[in-house]
Design a protein around this motif. Sequence first.
Motif, PDB file in Angstrom:
ATOM      1  N   SER A   1      -2.259   3.896   3.154  1.00  0.00           N
ATOM      2  CA  SER A   1      -3.496   4.053   2.387  1.00  0.00           C
ATOM      3  C   SER A   1      -4.027   2.681   1.996  1.00  0.00           C
ATOM      4  N   LEU A   2      -5.019   2.239   2.726  1.00  0.00           N
ATOM      5  CA  LEU A   2      -5.572   0.915   2.453  1.00  0.00           C
ATOM      6  C   LEU A   2      -7.028   0.911   2.903  1.00  0.00           C
ATOM      7  N   PRO A   3      -7.949   1.247   1.978  1.00  0.00           N
ATOM      8  CA  PRO A   3      -9.363   1.321   2.363  1.00  0.00           C
ATOM      9  C   PRO A   3      -9.902  -0.042   2.771  1.00  0.00           C
ATOM     10  N   ASP A   4     -10.779  -0.055   3.772  1.00  0.00           N
ATOM     11  CA  ASP A   4     -11.492  -1.263   4.195  1.00  0.00           C
ATOM     12  C   ASP A   4     -10.593  -2.460   4.463  1.00  0.00           C
TER      13      ASP A   4
ATOM     14  N   VAL B   1      -9.557  -5.647   0.372  1.00  0.00           N
ATOM     15  CA  VAL B   1     -10.965  -5.953   0.141  1.00  0.00           C
ATOM     16  C   VAL B   1     -11.132  -7.248  -0.647  1.00  0.00           C
TER      17      VAL B   1
ATOM     18  N   ASP C   1      -8.236  14.101  13.293  1.00  0.00           N
ATOM     19  CA  ASP C   1      -8.317  14.625  11.940  1.00  0.00           C
ATOM     20  C   ASP C   1      -8.445  16.135  11.879  1.00  0.00           C
TER      21      ASP C   1
ATOM     22  N   THR D   1       1.047   6.935   7.540  1.00  0.00           N
ATOM     23  CA  THR D   1      -0.337   6.803   7.109  1.00  0.00           C
ATOM     24  C   THR D   1      -0.342   5.801   5.960  1.00  0.00           C
TER      25      THR D   1
ATOM     26  N   GLY E   1      -8.773   3.974  10.169  1.00  0.00           N
ATOM     27  CA  GLY E   1      -9.868   4.764   9.618  1.00  0.00           C
ATOM     28  C   GLY E   1     -10.475   4.019   8.438  1.00  0.00           C
ATOM     29  N   LEU E   2     -11.444   4.643   7.775  1.00  0.00           N
ATOM     30  CA  LEU E   2     -12.095   3.974   6.649  1.00  0.00           C
ATOM     31  C   LEU E   2     -11.152   3.831   5.469  1.00  0.00           C
ATOM     32  N   ARG E   3     -10.384   4.891   5.202  1.00  0.00           N
ATOM     33  CA  ARG E   3      -9.548   4.862   4.011  1.00  0.00           C
ATOM     34  C   ARG E   3      -8.095   4.540   4.297  1.00  0.00           C
ATOM     35  N   ASN E   4      -7.673   4.787   5.539  1.00  0.00           N
ATOM     36  CA  ASN E   4      -6.273   4.507   5.806  1.00  0.00           C
ATOM     37  C   ASN E   4      -6.033   4.181   7.271  1.00  0.00           C
TER      38      ASN E   4
ATOM     39  N   PRO F   1       0.855  -1.187   0.000  1.00  0.00           N
ATOM     40  CA  PRO F   1       0.000   0.000   0.000  1.00  0.00           C
ATOM     41  C   PRO F   1       0.891   1.237   0.000  1.00  0.00           C
TER      42      PRO F   1
END
Length: 159
Positions: free
Chosen positions: A27-30, A51, A128, A25, A76-79, A11
């Motif tokens: 970046s890896l959604p879900d 996912v 945030d 940070t 978080g949702l996206r990361n 990621p």
Amino acid sequence: MEKSSSFCRHPEVLWAQRSDKVYLTISLPDAKDITVKCEPQGLFSFSAMGVQGESFDFSLELFGKIVPEGCKTNVGLRNIICSIMKEEKGWWKRLLKTEEKPAPYIKVDWNKWCDEDEEEPNSDLVSDDDDAMYVGQDDESSDDEGLLYLPDLEKARGN
């Protein structure tokens, strides 16, 4: 072409630092099954399922020693934001121990970055709303600043 790289993907990782912490940070959604390991000599390991069930995993040998108990992970949702506590306060010249150029998936997080001289003594960054402070600070356009000082400008122009 190596086939093995398809099993394990990287990621994007953004990093920033304060004198006492490093922020990664990822970046890896879900993402699922997130595992983060911090080892005192400065080894940071991350693994997670994406996912589609693909596995992401990487290890970084960080520039300095870290405090495993002081490492926090905020999903978080996206990361995923990992805050890593440095063993000794001070600014690292770079993120990784090696002097080679870091892998292409590792980038500086300019939104969270701050220079030594502008560090706030009590900035603890994982929430945030802190981001608002950094937005547009390095922007070339000074439009926003202009708006703040409009009344003075009018006076200066003698209108």
